[in-house]
Scaffold this active site. Structure first.
Site, mmCIF file in Angstrom:
data_model
loop_
_atom_site.group_PDB
_atom_site.id
_atom_site.type_symbol
_atom_site.label_atom_id
_atom_site.label_comp_id
_atom_site.label_asym_id
_atom_site.label_seq_id
_atom_site.Cartn_x
_atom_site.Cartn_y
_atom_site.Cartn_z
ATOM 1 N N LEU A 1 -4.727 9.271 7.761
ATOM 2 C CA LEU A 1 -6.388 8.335 7.179
ATOM 3 C C LEU A 1 -6.310 7.184 7.741
ATOM 4 O O LEU A 1 -5.555 6.467 6.213
ATOM 5 C CB LEU A 1 -7.095 9.068 7.241
ATOM 6 C CG LEU A 1 -8.189 10.810 7.277
ATOM 7 C CD1 LEU A 1 -8.707 11.295 6.001
ATOM 8 C CD2 LEU A 1 -8.497 10.652 8.177
ATOM 9 N N ALA B 1 -4.096 14.399 5.172
ATOM 10 C CA ALA B 1 -3.646 13.570 5.955
ATOM 11 C C ALA B 1 -3.442 12.648 5.302
ATOM 12 O O ALA B 1 -2.756 12.905 4.198
ATOM 13 C CB ALA B 1 -5.015 13.050 6.498
ATOM 14 N N HIS C 1 2.477 14.739 1.817
ATOM 15 C CA HIS C 1 2.123 15.774 1.306
ATOM 16 C C HIS C 1 3.024 17.022 1.504
ATOM 17 O O HIS C 1 3.774 16.922 2.329
ATOM 18 C CB HIS C 1 0.505 16.123 2.497
ATOM 19 C CG HIS C 1 -0.037 15.443 1.930
ATOM 20 N ND1 HIS C 1 -1.029 15.255 1.185
ATOM 21 C CD2 HIS C 1 -0.424 13.974 2.745
ATOM 22 C CE1 HIS C 1 -2.077 14.775 1.112
ATOM 23 N NE2 HIS C 1 -1.921 13.804 2.114
ATOM 24 N N HIS D 1 -3.934 -0.614 6.171
ATOM 25 C CA HIS D 1 -3.675 0.245 7.072
ATOM 26 C C HIS D 1 -5.085 0.285 7.840
ATOM 27 O O HIS D 1 -5.747 1.327 8.731
ATOM 28 C CB HIS D 1 -3.482 1.752 6.497
ATOM 29 C CG HIS D 1 -4.682 2.330 5.823
ATOM 30 N ND1 HIS D 1 -6.435 2.656 5.803
ATOM 31 C CD2 HIS D 1 -5.022 3.242 4.894
ATOM 32 C CE1 HIS D 1 -6.786 3.372 4.629
ATOM 33 N NE2 HIS D 1 -6.415 4.038 4.161
ATOM 34 N N HIS E 1 1.167 -0.742 -0.164
ATOM 35 C CA HIS E 1 -0.016 0.243 -0.177
ATOM 36 C C HIS E 1 1.265 0.899 0.223
ATOM 37 O O HIS E 1 0.788 1.646 0.774
ATOM 38 C CB HIS E 1 -0.927 0.242 0.754
ATOM 39 C CG HIS E 1 -1.751 1.493 1.164
ATOM 40 N ND1 HIS E 1 -3.396 1.372 1.504
ATOM 41 C CD2 HIS E 1 -1.454 2.412 1.057
ATOM 42 C CE1 HIS E 1 -3.871 2.610 1.425
ATOM 43 N NE2 HIS E 1 -2.875 3.040 1.124
ATOM 44 N N HIS F 1 1.328 5.359 -2.048
ATOM 45 C CA HIS F 1 1.005 6.733 -2.670
ATOM 46 C C HIS F 1 3.158 6.731 -2.826
ATOM 47 O O HIS F 1 3.543 7.851 -2.301
ATOM 48 C CB HIS F 1 0.388 7.189 -1.566
ATOM 49 C CG HIS F 1 -0.381 7.098 -1.555
ATOM 50 N ND1 HIS F 1 -2.143 6.727 -1.702
ATOM 51 C CD2 HIS F 1 -1.459 6.160 0.497
ATOM 52 C CE1 HIS F 1 -2.654 6.505 -0.854
ATOM 53 N NE2 HIS F 1 -2.683 5.955 0.176
ATOM 54 N N LEU F 2 3.002 6.901 -4.553
ATOM 55 C CA LEU F 2 3.604 7.704 -5.480
ATOM 56 C C LEU F 2 3.403 9.454 -5.587
ATOM 57 O O LEU F 2 4.371 9.085 -6.228
ATOM 58 C CB LEU F 2 4.355 6.847 -6.456
ATOM 59 C CG LEU F 2 4.675 5.293 -5.527
ATOM 60 C CD1 LEU F 2 4.969 4.602 -7.389
ATOM 61 C CD2 LEU F 2 6.212 5.327 -5.187
ATOM 62 N N ARG F 3 2.245 9.750 -5.928
ATOM 63 C CA ARG F 3 1.324 10.857 -5.880
ATOM 64 C C ARG F 3 2.346 10.765 -8.210
ATOM 65 O O ARG F 3 2.609 9.459 -8.278
ATOM 66 C CB ARG F 3 2.836 11.617 -5.451
ATOM 67 C CG ARG F 3 2.096 11.775 -4.068
ATOM 68 C CD ARG F 3 0.820 12.186 -3.680
ATOM 69 N NE ARG F 3 0.609 11.409 -2.690
ATOM 70 C CZ ARG F 3 -0.580 11.576 -1.402
ATOM 71 N NH1 ARG F 3 -1.456 10.996 -2.110
ATOM 72 N NH2 ARG F 3 -0.457 11.815 -0.082
ATOM 73 N N ASP G 1 1.106 2.316 3.812
ATOM 74 C CA ASP G 1 0.687 4.084 2.807
ATOM 75 C C ASP G 1 1.136 5.488 3.375
ATOM 76 O O ASP G 1 0.911 6.447 3.393
ATOM 77 C CB ASP G 1 -0.788 3.535 4.470
ATOM 78 C CG ASP G 1 -1.707 4.856 4.262
ATOM 79 O OD1 ASP G 1 -1.427 4.898 2.830
ATOM 80 O OD2 ASP G 1 -2.176 5.313 5.439
ATOM 81 N N ASN H 1 -5.180 7.308 -5.758
ATOM 82 C CA ASN H 1 -6.401 8.386 -5.760
ATOM 83 C C ASN H 1 -5.036 9.732 -5.763
ATOM 84 O O ASN H 1 -4.882 10.763 -5.401
ATOM 85 C CB ASN H 1 -6.584 8.598 -4.604
ATOM 86 C CG ASN H 1 -5.124 8.830 -2.907
ATOM 87 O OD1 ASN H 1 -4.228 7.889 -3.523
ATOM 88 N ND2 ASN H 1 -5.159 8.740 -2.132
#
Ligand code: NCD
Ligand code: ZN
Length: 354
Positions: A226, A270, A258, A179, A19, A21-23, A254, A47
């Protein structure tokens, strides 16, 4: 193997992050370089803005990620689609042959960039039925979004109101509760018969911290993610689950960066950035539980087994060494900075690639 207390060095296969997030855009220089240092594969969250909800968007995103893999690194992004109104049963039928690994369902409004998610679970049932047929895994952000449900209760309520009925309706659908953060989730997963195709990922922050870390002595936006950090009983239950050797629980960081100014803000985003050194953070948690010998399966085997992919076998190895070091205050992140989890704090473990 020496007793856990004496382990000062672990040599493991590269990890799988189930899980991540690489953006996109220039954030990828940071995120892909950091993750590919210690991970061989990662399930990449969809996302983005706009969400990755078509084969073309997924293909473009994969290409963009691959362009950012540093030379001599062997990193495989496992692509997901975002369950929006654009996903049809036809999409699901073609997904596997179009290189899609799983579909992610964010209940509308549950978290960062979830506005295009679908709020009614029943509306998703035809999609889930096709996924079950096609053996395409469903990854769930398991929180209800009802305004009358307290933020600390949203996961537990989701399990009772949404997950249990869903599980009953689609007994053969492979489901990952992403998560997990509560003793309730651990208890639910442990209560399932062995044949039940349900698993859960656990992040480093939920193994290491409870909500005091976020709220005591001032509000600490870099610990806000989150589902939100819960209480100490929950943390202990997660740590016990992760170190128990139960294959339903496996690694998903996760890691969700940001830019600094988006976190240090009157309405902060988050997400915690653990992509820099997640294996060191997990080692710290497993050490606390006296269970460093359980890290290998949690990080390198159980998730692969659950998804039916080969266990990682590249010749590169990850060395996790017990050595105090200080996590950097900030990191370059495109034109901005990102603050890594536990910035400026000492940690007892560090990672090397060998
Ligand atoms: C994630 C993000 O920023 O994309 N944030 C987070 O707090 N975990 C979204 C998510 O996985 O909920
Ligand atoms: Zn996430």
């Amino acid at each position: 193997m020496p007793a856990n207390q004496q382990i000062t060095e672990l040599t493991l296969p590269l990890f799988d992050d189930f899980h991540l997030h690489l953006r996109s855009g220039n954030a990828l220089t940071r995120t892909v370089s950091d993750a590919s240092f210690w991970a061989r594969r990662a399930i990449v969250m969809p996302n983005l803005q706009p969400p990755v909800d078509s084969f073309d968007l997924a293909d473009n995103y994969r290409a963009e990620i691959i362009k950012n893999i540093p030379a001599e690194r062997n990193f495989e992004p496992l692509m997901t689609l975002y369950l929006s109104e654009n996903i049809t049963t036809d999409t699901v039928k073609q997904a596997k042959e179009r290189g899609i690994f799983a579909i992610k369902w964010y209940p509308k409004g549950a978290t960062t960039n979830s506005e295009q998610g679908i709020s009614s679970v029943q509306a998703c049932y035809p999609i889930f039925a096709e996924m079950e047929k096609q053996e395409l895994p469903l990854l769930i952000h398991g929180e209800v979004t009802d305004v009358d449900i307290d933020i600390f209760d949203r996961e537990a309520v989701f399990i009772d109101r949404v997950l249990i009925p869903l599980r009953r309706e689609f007994p053969n659908l492979k489901i990952t509760m992403e998560h997990i953060t509560t003793a309730r989730a651990v208890e639910y997963l442990c209560s399932l018969p062995e044949t039940e195709k349900t698993a859960a990922t656990i992040t480093p922050q939920h193994l290491l911290f409870n909500r005091n870390q976020l709220l005591v002595g001032g509000i600490k936006p870099h610990f806000y993610c989150l589902p939100i950090l819960k209480c100490e009983t929950d943390r202990k239950a997660l740590l016990q689950a992760a170190t128990s050797g139960n294959p339903r629980f496996f690694l998903g960081t996760d890691s969700a960066p940001h830019a600094q100014n988006k976190k240090e803000n009157s309405c902060g985003c988050a997400g915690c950035y653990s992509g820099l050194n997640a294996p060191a953070l997990y080692a710290q948690a497993f050490e606390e539980a006296g269970a460093l010998d359980k890290l290998k399966n949690f990080a390198c085997k159980f998730g692969a087994d659950f998804y039916g992919i080969e266990t990682e076998n590249s010749d590169k190895r990850l060395k996790i060494i017990r050595k105090e070091n200080t996590i950097p205050a900030n990191l370059d992140y495109g034109e901005d900075k990102v603050i890594p989890l536990l910035a400026e704090n000492k940690i007892h473990w560090q990672i090397e690639r060998i």
